[in-house]
Motif scaffolding. Structure first.
Motif, short mmCIF file in Angstrom:
data_model
loop_
_atom_site.label_atom_id
_atom_site.label_comp_id
_atom_site.label_asym_id
_atom_site.label_seq_id
_atom_site.Cartn_x
_atom_site.Cartn_y
_atom_site.Cartn_z
N GLU A 32 0.84 -1.20 0.00
CA GLU A 32 0.00 0.00 0.00
C GLU A 32 0.88 1.25 0.00
O GLU A 32 1.91 1.28 0.67
CB GLU A 32 -0.91 0.02 1.24
CG GLU A 32 -1.90 -1.12 1.30
CD GLU A 32 -2.75 -1.06 2.56
OE1 GLU A 32 -2.58 -0.08 3.33
OE2 GLU A 32 -3.57 -1.97 2.77
N SER A 34 1.81 4.76 1.15
CA SER A 34 1.57 5.55 2.35
C SER A 34 1.77 7.04 2.09
O SER A 34 0.96 7.87 2.49
CB SER A 34 2.49 5.09 3.48
OG SER A 34 2.33 5.90 4.63
N GLY A 58 -0.84 9.91 3.94
CA GLY A 58 -2.00 9.21 4.48
C GLY A 58 -2.77 8.41 3.45
O GLY A 58 -2.45 8.36 2.27
N GLU A 59 -3.84 7.79 3.91
CA GLU A 59 -4.64 6.95 3.04
C GLU A 59 -5.44 7.76 2.04
O GLU A 59 -5.75 7.28 0.95
CB GLU A 59 -5.60 6.11 3.90
CG GLU A 59 -4.89 5.10 4.79
CD GLU A 59 -5.86 4.30 5.62
OE1 GLU A 59 -7.08 4.59 5.53
OE2 GLU A 59 -5.42 3.39 6.34
N THR A 99 6.55 5.96 -0.57
CA THR A 99 6.77 5.23 0.68
C THR A 99 5.59 4.29 0.91
O THR A 99 4.42 4.71 0.82
CB THR A 99 6.90 6.19 1.87
OG1 THR A 99 7.93 7.15 1.60
CG2 THR A 99 7.22 5.44 3.15
N ASP A 100 5.89 3.03 1.19
CA ASP A 100 4.79 2.08 1.42
C ASP A 100 4.44 2.02 2.89
O ASP A 100 5.01 2.74 3.73
CB ASP A 100 5.14 0.71 0.86
CG ASP A 100 6.27 0.03 1.63
OD1 ASP A 100 6.68 0.54 2.69
OD2 ASP A 100 6.75 -1.01 1.15
N HIS A 101 3.50 1.16 3.23
CA HIS A 101 2.97 1.10 4.60
C HIS A 101 3.99 0.58 5.61
O HIS A 101 3.82 0.76 6.82
CB HIS A 101 1.72 0.22 4.63
CG HIS A 101 1.99 -1.22 4.29
ND1 HIS A 101 2.28 -1.62 3.00
CD2 HIS A 101 2.05 -2.35 5.06
CE1 HIS A 101 2.48 -2.93 2.97
NE2 HIS A 101 2.35 -3.40 4.23
N THR A 102 5.08 -0.04 5.12
CA THR A 102 6.12 -0.52 6.02
C THR A 102 7.23 0.50 6.22
O THR A 102 8.15 0.27 7.01
CB THR A 102 6.73 -1.82 5.49
OG1 THR A 102 7.44 -1.55 4.27
CG2 THR A 102 5.66 -2.87 5.23
#
Length: 247
Positions: A32, A34, A58-59, A99-102
């Motif tokens: 996802e 980010s 954010g989402e 940037t991803d969710h991790t």
């Protein structure tokens, strides 16, 4: 996850117009996005300083530009950056970071430069190869074309190279005015090489025709004068004949 800017680089932008950069985001099924960040830094320099232009956190991925003329957005597997009223200060190396969710990041870069007008066109001759070479200083996307005596180059005059910079002259001797015109989206500039004057075609024939016409005119006038004199003499003889008969 990876990101790739779709514009061919370097991207050249005309001052006052808009710059639009697009990038494609490729992500796995469990990944996802980010944050998406657009930045710029100078193309040259020992320690270039990066400037953040827009951030989409954010989402919701609602983007916020750092200046009123900067806009960014994120769509389905794509993000774009738009700068209105481009100026020379907007040139440099642009970077988009995803940037991803991790917290893992991936970045793509693109060079953006100002679109330059054509400058300082010159023409030089290569005598050993019977060719003329056209040069231009630093204009963006220059297009070269040639003229001989203000007309397009004919096959009897020469052949232009594929890139347009060189004219191989086949006419002998080389004579007249050869003009190289260099143009792009902002205008054009030209330079001319002047050789010896070309002899006018058919000049000898024209002179012969003029001489013949003058000779015919002079001959006709002389014939007219002789005819008139002969007629006058005949009239004088006819007037004296009755007088001689009466005597």
């Amino acid at each position: 996850m990876s990101v790739h800017i779709l514009n061919e680089e370097p991207v050249h932008v005309i001052p006052g117009s808009g710059l639009v950069l697009r990038a494609r985001i490729e992500q796995g099924p469990l990944e996802e996005v980010s944050v998406v960040t657009w930045e710029r830094e100078p193309e040259t320099g020992i320690a270039p300083t990066s400037v953040t232009l827009a951030t989409c956190p954010g989402e919701s991925l609602e983007c916020a530009g750092t200046t009123p003329n900067v806009r960014a957005n994120v769509g389905q597997q794509e993000t774009s950056l738009q700068i209105d009223g481009y100026s020379g200060a907007d040139g440099g190396v642009y970077a988009v970071t995803v940037t991803d969710h991790t917290g893992a990041t991936t970045t793509a870069h693109c060079i953006v430069r100002e679109y330059e007008a054509v400058h300082h066109v010159s023409v030089s001759i290569n005598v050993s190869h019977s060719s003329l070479v056209c040069g231009e200083a630093w204009g963006t996307e220059p297009h070269f074309s040639w003229l001989h005596e203000r007309a397009a180059i004919a096959t009897a005059v020469g052949k232009v190279s594929k890139d347009g910079t060189t004219l191989l002259v086949t006419m002998t001797p080389i004579c007249g005015h050869f003009t190289c015109m260099v143009s792009n989206k902002l205008g054009y500039s030209s330079a001319t090489y002047t050789a010896a004057p070309c002899e006018a075609e058919g000049g000898g024939t024209t002179a012969a025709v003029v001489c013949l016409a003058l000779l015919l005119l002079f001959g006709g006038l002389l014939a007219f004068l002789l005819w008139r004199r002969h007629r006058h003499n005949n009239r004088g003889g006819s007037l004296h004949e009755p007088l001689e008969d009466s005597i």
